[in-house]
Design an enzyme around this catalytic site. Structure first.
Site, short mmCIF file in Angstrom:
data_model
loop_
_atom_site.label_atom_id
_atom_site.label_comp_id
_atom_site.label_asym_id
_atom_site.label_seq_id
_atom_site.Cartn_x
_atom_site.Cartn_y
_atom_site.Cartn_z
N SER A 94 114.82 -57.32 -51.39
CA SER A 94 114.28 -56.60 -52.56
C SER A 94 114.86 -57.13 -53.86
O SER A 94 116.07 -57.15 -54.05
CB SER A 94 114.64 -55.11 -52.45
OG SER A 94 114.00 -54.57 -51.33
N HIS A 108 108.83 -57.19 -53.92
CA HIS A 108 108.57 -58.18 -52.86
C HIS A 108 107.22 -58.83 -53.23
O HIS A 108 106.16 -58.26 -52.99
CB HIS A 108 108.47 -57.48 -51.51
CG HIS A 108 109.80 -56.99 -51.01
ND1 HIS A 108 110.52 -57.67 -50.04
CD2 HIS A 108 110.55 -55.92 -51.35
CE1 HIS A 108 111.66 -57.01 -49.79
NE2 HIS A 108 111.70 -55.95 -50.59
N HIS A 120 108.68 -54.91 -43.70
CA HIS A 120 109.56 -53.88 -43.15
C HIS A 120 108.74 -53.01 -42.20
O HIS A 120 107.56 -52.79 -42.43
CB HIS A 120 110.10 -52.97 -44.26
CG HIS A 120 110.68 -53.70 -45.42
ND1 HIS A 120 109.90 -54.23 -46.43
CD2 HIS A 120 111.96 -53.98 -45.75
CE1 HIS A 120 110.69 -54.79 -47.34
NE2 HIS A 120 111.94 -54.66 -46.95
N TYR A 142 108.94 -49.92 -42.01
CA TYR A 142 108.49 -48.67 -42.67
C TYR A 142 107.16 -48.85 -43.42
O TYR A 142 106.51 -47.87 -43.77
CB TYR A 142 109.57 -48.12 -43.63
CG TYR A 142 109.91 -48.99 -44.82
CD1 TYR A 142 109.00 -49.17 -45.87
CD2 TYR A 142 111.12 -49.65 -44.90
CE1 TYR A 142 109.29 -49.97 -46.96
CE2 TYR A 142 111.43 -50.46 -45.99
CZ TYR A 142 110.50 -50.61 -47.01
OH TYR A 142 110.81 -51.42 -48.08
N GLU A 143 106.75 -50.09 -43.62
CA GLU A 143 105.43 -50.32 -44.26
C GLU A 143 104.30 -50.06 -43.27
O GLU A 143 103.12 -50.04 -43.67
CB GLU A 143 105.35 -51.76 -44.78
CG GLU A 143 106.31 -52.10 -45.91
CD GLU A 143 106.24 -53.57 -46.28
OE1 GLU A 143 105.26 -53.98 -46.92
OE2 GLU A 143 107.18 -54.32 -45.93
N ALA A 192 118.90 -56.31 -49.98
CA ALA A 192 119.60 -55.35 -50.83
C ALA A 192 120.08 -54.26 -49.89
O ALA A 192 119.36 -53.90 -48.95
CB ALA A 192 118.66 -54.76 -51.87
N MET A 215 117.16 -51.52 -44.52
CA MET A 215 115.99 -51.19 -43.69
C MET A 215 115.30 -52.45 -43.17
O MET A 215 114.08 -52.46 -42.97
CB MET A 215 114.99 -50.36 -44.52
CG MET A 215 115.61 -49.09 -45.11
SD MET A 215 114.44 -48.24 -46.21
CE MET A 215 115.51 -46.97 -46.91
N SER A 216 116.06 -53.51 -43.02
CA SER A 216 115.44 -54.79 -42.61
C SER A 216 116.45 -55.66 -41.90
O SER A 216 117.47 -55.20 -41.42
CB SER A 216 114.96 -55.52 -43.89
OG SER A 216 116.10 -55.98 -44.62
N ASN A 224 123.91 -50.18 -54.45
CA ASN A 224 124.29 -48.79 -54.70
C ASN A 224 125.26 -48.33 -53.63
O ASN A 224 125.34 -48.93 -52.55
CB ASN A 224 123.05 -47.88 -54.68
CG ASN A 224 122.25 -48.09 -53.41
OD1 ASN A 224 121.57 -49.10 -53.27
ND2 ASN A 224 122.39 -47.17 -52.45
N HIS A 242 114.69 -46.61 -55.58
CA HIS A 242 114.36 -48.03 -55.42
C HIS A 242 114.47 -48.79 -56.73
O HIS A 242 114.88 -49.95 -56.74
CB HIS A 242 112.94 -48.16 -54.84
CG HIS A 242 112.57 -49.57 -54.45
ND1 HIS A 242 113.31 -50.31 -53.56
CD2 HIS A 242 111.56 -50.37 -54.86
CE1 HIS A 242 112.75 -51.51 -53.42
NE2 HIS A 242 111.68 -51.56 -54.20
N1 LIG Z 1 121.50 -45.55 -48.96
C1 LIG Z 1 120.79 -46.70 -48.99
N2 LIG Z 1 120.86 -47.47 -50.09
C2 LIG Z 1 120.17 -48.63 -50.09
N3 LIG Z 1 120.06 -49.57 -51.05
C3 LIG Z 1 119.26 -50.54 -50.61
N4 LIG Z 1 118.85 -50.25 -49.38
C4 LIG Z 1 118.01 -51.11 -48.57
C5 LIG Z 1 116.62 -50.52 -48.45
N5 LIG Z 1 115.80 -50.98 -49.52
C6 LIG Z 1 114.52 -50.26 -49.58
C7 LIG Z 1 114.58 -49.22 -50.69
O1 LIG Z 1 115.20 -49.79 -51.83
C8 LIG Z 1 113.40 -51.25 -49.85
O2 LIG Z 1 113.24 -52.08 -48.73
C9 LIG Z 1 119.39 -49.05 -49.01
C10 LIG Z 1 119.32 -48.22 -47.88
O3 LIG Z 1 118.66 -48.52 -46.89
N6 LIG Z 1 120.05 -47.06 -47.91
#
Ligand SMILES: Nc1nc2ncn(CCNC(CO)CO)c2c(=O)[nH]1
Length: 289
Positions: free
Chosen positions: A33, A64, A86, A88-89, A116, A219-220, A243, A257
């Site tokens: 991301s 993306h 992903h 989730y899509e 990310a 998530m990937s 984060n 996001h």
């Molecule tokens: N708590 C938490 N913080 C995160 N920051 C980035 N991602 C990776 C997932 N990224 C998603 C949503 O930004 C887009 O693929 C996450 C996650 O899965 N959990």
């Protein structure tokens, strides 16, 4: 069944790409991301929107782009996914990992995967870069695995080992590079955990993962890495910590996001330099680091 992908499907996509570019990549890079800028570093680009590539799924997530970019990084031919898929899509896991097997048929030997992620380790700061040492594939533990179904013996074994997936030499090379770049103050090495998403974790889930020794969550990545390892690719992965995962009930505002994408901009230069230098130092031919 319709979403069971057969060998010819991979070959059809690979043939289409081989006939549309002269580039013959040895390295594939999957941009997470907001990390699509890694592709901008490629010289002599040939790029294709995923919608033009037969058999390719479509990217639907902000940050993306949905482009496959062939080109050269310091003389090394690479193929770069600007935007990944992903689960989730709504894609099946075999769809999310479809490009990895296509890359194998193009002759790719090394996969560089970026994402990310949110940090669980207390010592991590937003903006850190985590070199992935290992992963916990929560979905895989529950039986959601891209290798489910009949094994494709042309790619790899029925029961592939998964105990040394993130190539040790590449991790050392990357760390030494970070030292020479003077960025070790925000470089970590840790365990990445893949959860399904699209919701971010609850506090109880975050605490569970922290207890399990997870340093960063996303998530990937795990499915792509399992498929890459299955077909014999070397794998290097890194997470950009965008984060801190919420681990207490009276924490600050929840994650979103947009905030995730914001942080990607902060580190884009460093990430581009790191990946570019790492690829240029890889000895591609005889697969030694
Ligand atoms: N708590 C938490 N913080 C995160 N920051 C980035 N991602 C990776 C997932 N990224 C998603 C949503 O930004 C887009 O693929 C996450 C996650 O899965 N959990």
């Amino acid at each position: 069944s319709k979403d069971q992908i057969c060998h010819e499907d991979y070959q059809r996509t690979a043939s289409w790409l081989l006939s549309h570019t002269e580039h013959r990549p040895k390295v594939a890079i999957i941009c997470g991301s907001g990390l699509g800028m890694l592709a901008d570093a490629l010289k002599c680009q040939d790029s294709f929107p995923y919608s033009d590539i037969p058999g390719f799924p479509q990217s639907t997530v902000q940050g993306h782009a949905g482009r496959l970019v062939f080109g050269e990084l310091k003389g090394k031919t690479c193929v770069c996914m600007q935007g990944r898929f992903h689960m989730y899509e709504g894609h099946s896991l075999s769809k999310t990992t479809f490009p990895v097997r296509v890359f194998k048929l193009l002759g790719v030997e090394t996969l560089v995967v970026t994402n990310a992620a949110g940090s669980l380790a207390d010592s991590y700061q937003v903006g850190d870069i985590m070199i992935i040492k290992d992963h916990i594939n929560v979905l895989g533990l529950a039986g959601l695995n891209p290798l489910n179904g009949p094994n494709d013996d042309k790619f790899g074994p029925r029961f592939p080992p998964m105990s040394c997936v993130y190539d040790k030499d590449l991790r050392k090379m990357a760390f030494d590079l970070c030292k020479s770049m003077g960025v070790t103050q925000f470089v970590q090495e840790g365990v990445y955990c893949m959860v399904g998403g699209p919701n971010f974790e609850t506090v109880a889930e975050a605490r569970l993962l922290h207890r399990l020794g997870v340093d960063a969550v996303g998530m990937s990545t795990a499915p792509e890495v399992v498929v890459a390892s299955h077909c014999g690719m070397r794998v290097f992965g890194l997470s950009l910590i965008t984060n801190k995962v919420v681990k207490s009930y009276d924490d600050g505002e929840p994650v979103n996001h947009e905030a995730v994408l914001e942080v990607s901009k902060l580190r884009s230069q460093t990430l581009q330099s790191l990946v570019t230098e790492l690829v240029s130092q890889m000895d591609i031919n005889n697969n030694t680091a």
